[in-house]
Design an enzyme around this catalytic site. Structure first.
Site, mmCIF file in Angstrom:
data_model
loop_
_atom_site.group_PDB
_atom_site.id
_atom_site.type_symbol
_atom_site.label_atom_id
_atom_site.label_comp_id
_atom_site.label_asym_id
_atom_site.label_seq_id
_atom_site.Cartn_x
_atom_site.Cartn_y
_atom_site.Cartn_z
ATOM 1 N N THR A 289 0.848 -1.183 0.000
ATOM 2 C CA THR A 289 0.000 0.000 0.000
ATOM 3 C C THR A 289 0.886 1.236 0.000
ATOM 4 O OG1 THR A 289 -1.723 1.181 1.181
ATOM 5 C CG2 THR A 289 -0.122 0.007 2.510
ATOM 6 N N ASN B 204 -4.347 17.605 -6.910
ATOM 7 C CA ASN B 204 -3.091 17.198 -7.538
ATOM 8 C C ASN B 204 -2.461 18.299 -8.384
ATOM 9 O OD1 ASN B 204 -2.435 14.212 -6.986
ATOM 10 N ND2 ASN B 204 -4.641 14.263 -7.215
#
Length: 404
Positions: free
Chosen positions: A189, A399
């Site tokens: 992860t 982002n």
């Protein structure tokens, strides 16, 4: 906005595992951004790492040091120390050496982990200057602080505790993770750290972690991007009164189930906190020839920007889902055998739109915050689940502004 955010649980202590945090000011000076985890001397440690070819310097160092009986983990947020070349390697090694100097251990017993902006030099001086404060704060009870110190764009800390009984003795399994964007793990992860007080060999612990990660973190995607820094660690302090776990025993099965549960809960929390996410989408692929085929179909749907934006708009544009299934690479697919559902509403049957489907029924499901897409391929008995989220305006905004 997090989807169905759960309150951070009351984490239990894990005997033999102490955590300390401090603010090094790596990217900001408001919250703690480094974490030191100290393991009892007899501990065993397992880890899996990103498969990204441009994996970060700390990943290389942690991989090498895993074989030397790790005693300490050193984690920083705000800087990934990735794409930093030879200087990045030297910085990762120096960070381990500085921690080892302070604690009186060996540098190869430190596993370093970093998360944050790629391509910028790690400010080692800031990190090492904060080590005494982090070590002074070492405590069995610092799981909440630890979860917060490793966050980047996360909107909430992620953690879970689970207690099991092995041979009449209690055993605890704790886990924390971070991640909200650049999520499509491959063997790990974003960052996940789990600990238990069970006694178990390193080889058996590694096997247990690998199996759990494959069915949890490797079944989620936010945006289809695999990070340069992915890592997941499972530490076992051996401080429980329960006997050592052995392979193929009942205790191993109970323990492995607990690790799987913790991994799945943490993985789901990552998707719920997906950058800009407003919906949690479960994609269940049934009647596939094998697990790999089911996962491929599920991830093709989950990665589709057209599917994800339709979910954000609550638009029952099921043709986008059908198109994704069709381009997923399933060989010799019999279209008449494929069925498609939104929750329990059948959309596609016998190669086309189900006669009983109505736009109103589809709309009702799409308005929900949590939606299950079920695909029946009619080819076999394999079943796999992939978790994802929608793609919103906020994902682009977060982002676009990530480095500012």
């Amino acid at each position: 906005m997090a989807v169905g955010q759960c309150d951070f649980p009351n984490m239990l202590n894990v005997a033999g595992i102490a955590l300390g945090t401090a603010c090094a000011g790596i990217k900001q000076t408001i919250k703690d951004d480094i974490l030191v985890i100290q393991m009892a001397e007899q501990s065993t440690c397992a880890a899996v790492f990103t498969q990204n070819a441009f994996c970060a310097a700390p990943v290389h160092v942690a991989k090498a040091n895993l074989a030397h009986g790790p005693r300490w983990l050193l984690i920083n947020s705000g800087n990934a120390n990735a794409g930093t070349g030879e200087q990045g390697m030297q910085d990762a090694l120096l960070s381990c050496a500085e921690l080892a100097k302070v604690v009186g251990g060996n540098a190869n017993q430190v596993l370093p982990f970093s998360t944050g902006v790629i391509g910028q030099p790690l400010p080692v001086a800031k990190l090492t200057a904060a080590l005494p404060a982090a070590l002074k704060n070492l405590s069995l009870a610092n799981w909440d602080k630890a979860a917060r110190a490793i966050m980047t764009t996360d909107t909430f800390p992620k953690g879970i505790s689970k207690t099991i009984t092995l041979s009449g003795q209690p055993v605890t399994v704790n886990g924390i993770s971070k991640g909200a964007g650049m999520i499509q793990p491959n063997m790990a992860t974003m960052l996940g750290f789990m600990a238990t007080d069970a006694k178990i060999s390193q080889a058996l612990l590694q096997n247990c972690l690998a199996l759990a990660v494959e069915q949890s973190f490797n079944r989620i995607t936010v945006d289809g991007d695999t990070s340069t820094n992915d890592a997941c660690v499972l530490m076992a302090s051996g401080c429980s009164a329960a006997p050592e776990i052995t392979a193929n025993s009942e205790n191993y099965m109970i323990f492995a189930d607990a690790v799987m549960h913790v991994c799945k809960q943490l993985a789901e929390a990552i998707v719920r906190d997906g950058e800009g996410a407003t919906k949690l989408i479960r994609i269940v692929v049934k009647e596939a020839l094998h697990n790999e085929e089911a996962v491929r179909v599920g991830k093709t749907i989950a990665h589709s920007p057209l599917v994800k934006t339709a979910f954000f708009a609550s638009d029952p544009n099921w043709g986008r889902i059908l198109a994704a299934v069709g381009r997923s690479g399933v060989e010799n697919m019999v279209l008449e055998n494929v069925q498609l559902f939104l929750d329990d509403v059948c959309i596609v049957k016998n190669g086309g739109r189900d006669d009983n489907y109505t736009e109103e029924a589809g709309q009702q499901v799409m308005n929900q915050e949590e939606i299950t897409v079920t695909v029946k391929l009619g080819r076999g008995i394999a079943v796999q689940e992939v978790l994802t989220c929608d793609l919103s305006y906020d994902y682009v905004k977060i982002n676009a502004e990530y480095r500012t």
